[in-house]
Design a protein around this motif. Structure first.
Motif, PDB file in Angstrom:
ATOM      1  N   GLN A  33      -7.933  19.036  -8.810  1.00 22.55           N
ATOM      2  CA  GLN A  33      -7.441  18.100  -9.810  1.00 22.55           C
ATOM      3  C   GLN A  33      -7.364  16.670  -9.314  1.00 22.55           C
ATOM      4  O   GLN A  33      -6.896  15.789 -10.029  1.00 22.55           O
ATOM      5  N   GLY A  34      -7.773  16.480  -8.082  1.00 22.90           N
ATOM      6  CA  GLY A  34      -7.811  15.121  -7.550  1.00 22.90           C
ATOM      7  C   GLY A  34      -6.456  14.458  -7.385  1.00 22.90           C
ATOM      8  O   GLY A  34      -6.346  13.232  -7.376  1.00 22.90           O
ATOM      9  N   LYS A  35      -5.412  15.260  -7.248  1.00 19.79           N
ATOM     10  CA  LYS A  35      -4.087  14.663  -7.095  1.00 19.79           C
ATOM     11  C   LYS A  35      -3.953  13.978  -5.735  1.00 19.79           C
ATOM     12  O   LYS A  35      -4.481  14.461  -4.739  1.00 19.79           O
ATOM     13  N   LYS A  36      -3.229  12.860  -5.726  1.00 19.55           N
ATOM     14  CA  LYS A  36      -3.171  12.025  -4.521  1.00 19.55           C
ATOM     15  C   LYS A  36      -1.783  11.548  -4.109  1.00 19.55           C
ATOM     16  O   LYS A  36      -1.577  11.158  -2.976  1.00 19.55           O
ATOM     17  N   THR A  37      -0.846  11.535  -5.054  1.00 21.99           N
ATOM     18  CA  THR A  37       0.464  10.965  -4.723  1.00 21.99           C
ATOM     19  C   THR A  37       1.587  12.009  -4.827  1.00 21.99           C
ATOM     20  O   THR A  37       1.415  13.062  -5.443  1.00 21.99           O
ATOM     21  N   PHE A  38       2.707  11.686  -4.209  1.00 16.11           N
ATOM     22  CA  PHE A  38       3.890  12.546  -4.230  1.00 16.11           C
ATOM     23  C   PHE A  38       4.235  12.919  -5.675  1.00 16.11           C
ATOM     24  O   PHE A  38       4.503  14.090  -5.985  1.00 16.11           O
ATOM     25  N   LYS A  39       4.184  11.919  -6.539  1.00 14.68           N
ATOM     26  CA  LYS A  39       4.486  12.135  -7.955  1.00 14.68           C
ATOM     27  C   LYS A  39       3.505  13.133  -8.578  1.00 14.68           C
ATOM     28  O   LYS A  39       3.928  14.057  -9.287  1.00 14.68           O
ATOM     29  N   ASP A  40       2.228  12.947  -8.290  1.00 17.22           N
ATOM     30  CA  ASP A  40       1.203  13.875  -8.793  1.00 17.22           C
ATOM     31  C   ASP A  40       1.560  15.321  -8.466  1.00 17.22           C
ATOM     32  O   ASP A  40       1.530  16.196  -9.328  1.00 17.22           O
ATOM     33  N   PHE A  41       1.897  15.560  -7.207  1.00 17.93           N
ATOM     34  CA  PHE A  41       2.179  16.927  -6.774  1.00 17.93           C
ATOM     35  C   PHE A  41       3.475  17.463  -7.396  1.00 17.93           C
ATOM     36  O   PHE A  41       3.611  18.660  -7.630  1.00 17.93           O
ATOM     37  N   LYS A  68      -2.280  10.509   5.293  1.00 22.31           N
ATOM     38  CA  LYS A  68      -1.339   9.771   4.446  1.00 22.31           C
ATOM     39  C   LYS A  68      -1.544   8.291   4.721  1.00 22.31           C
ATOM     40  O   LYS A  68      -1.540   7.882   5.887  1.00 22.31           O
ATOM     41  N   GLN A  69      -1.740   7.517   3.675  1.00 27.35           N
ATOM     42  CA  GLN A  69      -1.953   6.085   3.876  1.00 27.35           C
ATOM     43  C   GLN A  69      -1.590   5.312   2.618  1.00 27.35           C
ATOM     44  O   GLN A  69      -1.481   5.882   1.545  1.00 27.35           O
ATOM     45  N   LYS A  70      -1.375   4.001   2.824  1.00 25.91           N
ATOM     46  CA  LYS A  70      -1.133   3.136   1.674  1.00 25.91           C
ATOM     47  C   LYS A  70      -2.368   2.284   1.435  1.00 25.91           C
ATOM     48  O   LYS A  70      -3.039   1.861   2.375  1.00 25.91           O
ATOM     49  N   LEU A  71      -2.661   2.047   0.160  1.00 24.87           N
ATOM     50  CA  LEU A  71      -3.771   1.170  -0.164  1.00 24.87           C
ATOM     51  C   LEU A  71      -3.256  -0.269  -0.229  1.00 24.87           C
ATOM     52  O   LEU A  71      -2.094  -0.493  -0.583  1.00 24.87           O
ATOM     53  N   PRO A  72      -4.113  -1.265   0.103  1.00 21.98           N
ATOM     54  CA  PRO A  72      -3.697  -2.682   0.088  1.00 21.98           C
ATOM     55  C   PRO A  72      -3.072  -3.078  -1.249  1.00 21.98           C
ATOM     56  O   PRO A  72      -2.082  -3.808  -1.275  1.00 21.98           O
ATOM     57  N   ALA A  73      -3.623  -2.578  -2.330  1.00 20.87           N
ATOM     58  CA  ALA A  73      -3.175  -2.974  -3.663  1.00 20.87           C
ATOM     59  C   ALA A  73      -1.772  -2.489  -4.013  1.00 20.87           C
ATOM     60  O   ALA A  73      -1.104  -3.054  -4.865  1.00 20.87           O
ATOM     61  N   ASN A  74      -1.313  -1.433  -3.324  1.00 24.37           N
ATOM     62  CA  ASN A  74       0.003  -0.875  -3.669  1.00 24.37           C
ATOM     63  C   ASN A  74       0.735  -0.452  -2.396  1.00 24.37           C
ATOM     64  O   ASN A  74       0.348   0.507  -1.743  1.00 24.37           O
ATOM     65  N   GLN A  75       1.778  -1.197  -2.086  1.00 24.72           N
ATOM     66  CA  GLN A  75       2.497  -0.953  -0.836  1.00 24.72           C
ATOM     67  C   GLN A  75       3.616   0.067  -0.991  1.00 24.72           C
ATOM     68  O   GLN A  75       4.323   0.386  -0.042  1.00 24.72           O
ATOM     69  N   LYS A  76       3.753   0.592  -2.185  1.00 28.11           N
ATOM     70  CA  LYS A  76       4.805   1.567  -2.448  1.00 28.11           C
ATOM     71  C   LYS A  76       4.260   2.998  -2.367  1.00 28.11           C
ATOM     72  O   LYS A  76       4.807   3.854  -1.684  1.00 28.11           O
ATOM     73  N   GLU A  77       3.185   3.221  -3.087  1.00 24.81           N
ATOM     74  CA  GLU A  77       2.572   4.534  -3.221  1.00 24.81           C
ATOM     75  C   GLU A  77       1.917   5.016  -1.934  1.00 24.81           C
ATOM     76  O   GLU A  77       1.127   4.303  -1.327  1.00 24.81           O
TER      77      GLU A  77
END
Lengths: 143, 143
Positions: A33-41, A68-77
């Motif tokens: 399902q391509g889930k990627k974030t804590f919220k997704d899971f 586990k990593q953060k993308l430049p565009a979003n420092q929270k997720e």
DNA sequence: ATTTTTGCTATTAAATCAGTAGCAAAAGTA
DNA sequence: TACTTTTGCTACTGATTTAATAGCAAAAAT
């Protein structure tokens, strides 16, 4: 870095890493399902508790099945992605799903159809399709 | 006879039945080593505790992965045998072993060679060989 | 008749799982 | 800029599962 495995048996060793009720479901959510974030899971139909999810993600990261990593565009997720080691679990998941479809449907009358997800095709084709699809998602995510 | 599955997902449903640290090892001992009695299972290298073994055997019997019976010749010993449903777990076990061999050997330096057990041959051949071998054992045991 | 084996159960302790509340920091919105 | 919402957790409590050991009754072997 001691050896915490119960024995030299390859099967037992795998169960020592992913032999709990949740780890493979997280891998499933990522692969299928391509889930990627804590919220997704968090929002899976099986409703994993946040504490367990947190500990499982840490464990899978420690064992290098996910990163586990953060993308430049979003420092929270936090973005969780499968490594190759994790992606290679696809054949295991495929076989489990095929076994379940054939043998547990009589017990679990609510079970989803697997034809919709294409699991009624050639086994290795299905697995490779899932894996290549996921590798593409990783590319797109990391740019 | 209520539905105790967490969800309609085939993967999750399988984990609800054999997703613990011991069930698949019992199936392994039966399929790959022809183990049949409580005592046989007790002496695995992973040292399963009798209470857990007892509860797992009951659970597997309830879910029709194994049968339990006494042979006329021995009224003491219980003989546990895999059903077809249980025998069909062979492909799952094969895939797990192959994944482990490829991906966990670096972590578990004590891991057995899988070549000895013939797992480096064609995948479906290996699986079928294991299954047919076991079916023959069932025949020999029940006469 | 005695010893050994088998297949457990009982007990206690430890670890893991489950459910809910809550909170800090980042992101989105007015 | 201030406020609200979202995200990614941690903390806490209780329930369930697992683990380790002891022990025991019945069958089998000696």
């Amino acid at each position: 870095m001691e050896n915490n495995f119960r024995s030299g048996c390859p099967l037992a060793s795998t169960l020592d890493i992913v032999g709990d009720k949740w780890s493979l479901l997280i891998v499933r959510d990522m692969l299928l399902q391509g889930k990627k974030t804590f919220k997704d899971f968090s929002i899976s139909p099986e409703k994993i508790a946040p504490g367990i999810l947190s500990s499982r993600l840490k464990w899978l990261e420690e064992n290098e099945l996910i990163t586990k990593q953060k993308l430049p565009a979003n420092q929270k997720e936090n973005i969780y992605l499968l490594t190759e080691k994790g992606i290679e679990l696809a054949p295991v998941i495929t076989e489990i799903i095929l076994w379940s479809d054939k043998n547990l449907r009589v017990q679990n009358t609510e079970m989803f159809s697997i034809a919709e997800a294409g699991f009624n095709q050639d086994k290795s084709k299905v697995t490779e399709g899932i894996q290549n699809n996921y590798r593409q998602l990783v590319q797109e995510t990391l740019g």
